[in-house]
Design a protein around this motif. Structure first.
Motif, PDB file in Angstrom:
ATOM      1  N   ALA A  32       2.472   0.486   5.390  1.00 25.55           N
ATOM      2  CA  ALA A  32       2.429   1.115   4.066  1.00 25.55           C
ATOM      3  C   ALA A  32       3.636   2.014   3.840  1.00 25.55           C
ATOM      4  O   ALA A  32       4.318   2.421   4.790  1.00 25.55           O
ATOM      5  N   TRP A  61       0.839  -1.194   0.000  1.00 25.80           N
ATOM      6  CA  TRP A  61       0.000   0.000   0.000  1.00 25.80           C
ATOM      7  C   TRP A  61       0.872   1.242   0.000  1.00 25.80           C
ATOM      8  O   TRP A  61       1.927   1.304   0.634  1.00 25.80           O
ATOM      9  N   LEU A 100      -8.224   0.286   4.367  1.00 22.20           N
ATOM     10  CA  LEU A 100      -7.402  -0.499   3.442  1.00 22.20           C
ATOM     11  C   LEU A 100      -7.482  -1.990   3.750  1.00 22.20           C
ATOM     12  O   LEU A 100      -7.463  -2.834   2.848  1.00 22.20           O
ATOM     13  N   ASP A 105      -2.803   4.226  -3.040  1.00 19.73           N
ATOM     14  CA  ASP A 105      -3.997   3.530  -2.575  1.00 19.73           C
ATOM     15  C   ASP A 105      -4.825   4.394  -1.620  1.00 19.73           C
ATOM     16  O   ASP A 105      -6.031   4.191  -1.484  1.00 19.73           O
TER      17      ASP A 105
END
Length: 313
Positions: A24, A4, A303, A45
């Motif tokens: 991420a 991510w 996410l 993302d």
């Protein structure tokens, strides 16, 4: 480590960035221009913004991998929610983090306006002793009308009760019982406008609230009323407010938000009976740390497909 990628467009406190970096890659492009944003957003993302960045339909169109947009703060009027829904992008915010900061600033604006604290301070710095000219008003036993009685409005009511103010509140989304549980007395909007000595606004900006406080609203208010707004610019019609100040209908105003920000040195900003601050309601160290943690964990939850606390769209 997940692949991510999260884009920060307006910065984020380090505690929030540290939470994000556990799962991420985080790119901090604080101050990125609208043009640059369109060029790079497709690589991410998730994106976390504050109030500066405008997340327009064009941004959602360019964000081909975008799954979630997080607003570090409360207001999401800078995010096109219809475009987000059309593209299947989740929008979350951190509505509780800044409650205390905004409520405390609201009380500060009330005191500053009624006691003319900025004028007294400016006089002292200019070597003037304005004691005989400085006869302000007290909050004690004044009727405070709060328009919008959510988290911030009710936090203001709690603090106002410590000053022994009489609090009445209007909020079409709250029941009478909810308002009474939050230290207020339920009122219609017209009754609130007519009865209040001080009016404080705590609504979001939307089609229903835009220009809510307009010429007609001022006409219903008491002569010599005080107006406080630390919510969103555009809820108060600034031309109507200036006219009300000039006529004496409004004795003074405390404003943290404006229809155009920054507003420049306008007649309203420079008015001697207006105390202005540059949209600093949420700008405390404590609030920013809370907001960073809240939005980081909420974006990661989105996410991961986990339950969300503060999904806006």
């Amino acid at each position: 480590m997940s692949e991510w990628k999260v884009l920060l467009t307006d910065g984020l406190e380090e505690n929030g960035q540290a939470i994000l970096r556990q799962f991420a890659t985080v790119d901090n492009h604080s101050g990125i221009s609208a043009e640059e944003l369109l060029e790079v957003v497709g690589n991410y993302d998730a994106m976390i913004v504050r109030g500066r960045t405008k997340v327009t339909p064009a941004v959602f169109e360019a964000g081909k991998n975008l799954k979630v947009v997080g607003r570090a703060g409360v207001g999401v009027d800078n995010i096109d929610l219809n475009a987000a829904k059309a593209k299947g992008v989740t929008v979350v915010n951190s509505p509780t983090a800044t409650t205390i900061a905004v409520a405390e600033l609201t009380m500060g604006l009330m005191l500053a306006v009624l006691r003319e604290i900025p004028r007294a301070d400016a006089g002292m710095k200019a070597g003037k002793w304005l004691k005989k000219e400085m006869e302000g008003g007290e909050l004690w036993r004044k009727t405070l009308g709060i328009i919008g009685f959510g988290r911030i409005g009710s936090a203001v009511a709690q603090r106002a009760s410590a000053f022994e103010m009489n609090v009445i509140a209007y909020d079409p989304l709250r029941t009478r019982e909810e308002i009474e549980q939050r230290c207020g007395c339920s009122s219609t909007l017209d009754d609130l406008l007519e009865q209040s000595d001080i009016i404080s606004i705590h609504t979001p900006l939307n089609d229903t609230t835009r220009n809510l406080i307009n010429e007609d609203a001022f006409a219903k208010m008491k002569d010599g009323v005080y107006l406080i707004c630390a919510a969103r610019g555009g809820v108060v019609n600034e031309e109507a407010l200036l006219a009300a100040l000039e006529s004496g209908k409004v004795a003074g105003a405390g404003l943290d938000v404006f229809a155009v920000e920054p507003p420049g040195v306008t007649p309203l900003v420079s008015h001697p009976r207006v105390v202005c601050t540059p949209h600093i309601g949420a700008q405390t160290v404590e609030a920013q740390v809370r907001a960073a943690e809240d939005i980081a964990t909420e974006v990661l939850a989105a996410l991961k497909g986990e339950p969300l606390r503060w999904k806006v769209a």
